[in-house]
Design a protein around this motif. Structure first.
Motif, PDB file in Angstrom:
ATOM      1  N   SER A  77      30.370  29.666  33.138  1.00 53.34           N
ATOM      2  CA  SER A  77      29.562  30.750  33.708  1.00 53.34           C
ATOM      3  C   SER A  77      30.435  31.918  34.153  1.00 53.34           C
ATOM      4  CB  SER A  77      28.753  30.238  34.908  1.00 53.34           C
ATOM      5  OG  SER A  77      27.887  29.192  34.525  1.00 53.34           O
ATOM      6  N   PRO A  78      29.982  33.159  33.930  1.00 56.75           N
ATOM      7  CA  PRO A  78      30.737  34.333  34.367  1.00 56.75           C
ATOM      8  C   PRO A  78      30.555  34.586  35.861  1.00 56.75           C
ATOM      9  CG  PRO A  78      28.686  35.044  33.382  1.00 56.75           C
ATOM     10  CD  PRO A  78      28.732  33.540  33.225  1.00 56.75           C
ATOM     11  N   LYS A  79      31.342  35.477  36.398  1.00 55.17           N
ATOM     12  CA  LYS A  79      31.165  35.892  37.787  1.00 55.17           C
ATOM     13  C   LYS A  79      29.733  36.414  37.984  1.00 55.17           C
ATOM     14  CE  LYS A  79      35.986  37.403  37.769  1.00 55.17           C
ATOM     15  NZ  LYS A  79      36.914  38.562  37.846  1.00 55.17           N
ATOM     16  N   PRO A  80      29.071  36.118  39.093  1.00 54.80           N
ATOM     17  CA  PRO A  80      29.594  35.639  40.387  1.00 54.80           C
ATOM     18  C   PRO A  80      29.862  34.154  40.496  1.00 54.80           C
ATOM     19  CG  PRO A  80      27.247  35.985  40.568  1.00 54.80           C
ATOM     20  CD  PRO A  80      27.625  36.459  39.188  1.00 54.80           C
ATOM     21  N   ALA A  81      29.692  33.386  39.449  1.00 56.77           N
ATOM     22  CA  ALA A  81      30.107  31.981  39.495  1.00 56.77           C
ATOM     23  C   ALA A  81      31.626  31.918  39.690  1.00 56.77           C
ATOM     24  CB  ALA A  81      29.698  31.260  38.216  1.00 56.77           C
ATOM     25  N   PRO A  82      32.124  30.914  40.385  1.00 60.21           N
ATOM     26  CA  PRO A  82      33.558  30.843  40.690  1.00 60.21           C
ATOM     27  C   PRO A  82      34.409  30.242  39.578  1.00 60.21           C
ATOM     28  CG  PRO A  82      32.412  29.019  41.730  1.00 60.21           C
ATOM     29  CD  PRO A  82      31.348  29.871  41.081  1.00 60.21           C
ATOM     30  N   ASP A  83      33.813  29.929  38.433  1.00 66.44           N
ATOM     31  CA  ASP A  83      34.485  29.146  37.395  1.00 66.44           C
ATOM     32  C   ASP A  83      35.848  29.689  36.980  1.00 66.44           C
ATOM     33  OD1 ASP A  83      31.758  28.482  37.555  1.00 66.44           O
ATOM     34  OD2 ASP A  83      31.663  27.861  35.468  1.00 66.44           O
TER      35      ASP A  83
END
Length: 225
Positions: free
Chosen positions: A140-146
């Motif tokens: 997942s892209p930001k805002p996810a922390p991945d």
């Protein structure tokens, strides 16, 4: 807290690719006698939204829209904009100060590897980064922390030992969700009022030395910054 690494976003933070992105799309809309509304252009998340931009342009142009021709023309124009593009103000000094202090630098970007490494190579700064993490490597892209978690894994550090630097609210959210303190340097199209959660907000990396910026978020580094 002692800091061992600085983790930078790329687009809009290290280089002002947000301006060249907007301008090449604005140019393409004008080829059809249309005006792009910049207020609706930038997404509140990381990742590739090219398909959505083309969907909007195609809807505005109508049945005669030639996506392939449009794409080639837009990329050619953006390439001319990148000819003289360098690092944003103060960033080169921060990279030098980090090296002097023995801090490792990393990139955590929602963009793809080829884009980020290609642009950093153009300004001869790819070697300044010990670790790179990209959007095409995570779920997942930001805002996810991945992507921040991936960068920390590659650094071999706990979140408390690194500080993030971001230019968007969703980037700040991603860094903090991964447990990092975050310095915000808003890009020209980000509303500074939306960065209240950042640990520090600067108008430019040139506003403070890296040591002063780290001190403002309660971080210290071994060595002289």
């Amino acid at each position: 807290m002692q800091t061992d690494a600085i983790v930078f976003d790329f687009d809009g933070l290290l280089m002002d690719t947000e301006t060249t992105l907007l301008e090449c799309w604005r140019y393409e809309w004008r080829q059809h006698g249309l005006e792009l509304d910049p207020a609706t252009f930038f997404a509140d998340h990381g990742g590739d939204v090219t398909a959505e931009h083309y969907r909007r342009l195609a809807a505005a142009v109508g049945p005669g829209f030639d996506r392939d021709a449009s794409h080639a023309r837009r990329l050619a124009y953006r390439e001319t904009l990148h000819t003289g593009l360098g690092l944003r103000d103060g960033i080169d000094a921060w990279l030098a100060q980090a090296a002097s202090a023995g801090l490792r630098c990393a990139v955590a970007s929602s963009s793809a590897e080829e884009w980020v490494t290609g642009m950093l190579a153009r300004v001869d700064r790819l070697d300044a980064f010990a670790v790179l993490a990209f959007g095409n490597e995570v779920r997942s892209p930001k805002p996810a922390p991945d992507v921040y978690r991936l960068a920390l894994e590659r650094l071999g550090l706990e979140p408390a030992r690194a500080v993030a630097v971001e230019d968007t609210p969703h980037g700040v959210a991603a860094a903090q969700a991964a447990g990092l303190a975050c310095i915000a340097v808003p890009n020209p199209f980000a509303d500074p009022a939306r960065f209240a959660s950042a640990d520090l907000v600067l108008g430019s990396a040139a506003d403070l030395t890296l040591r002063a910026a780290l001190a403002a978020v309660g971080a210290t580094a071994v060595g002289t910054v």
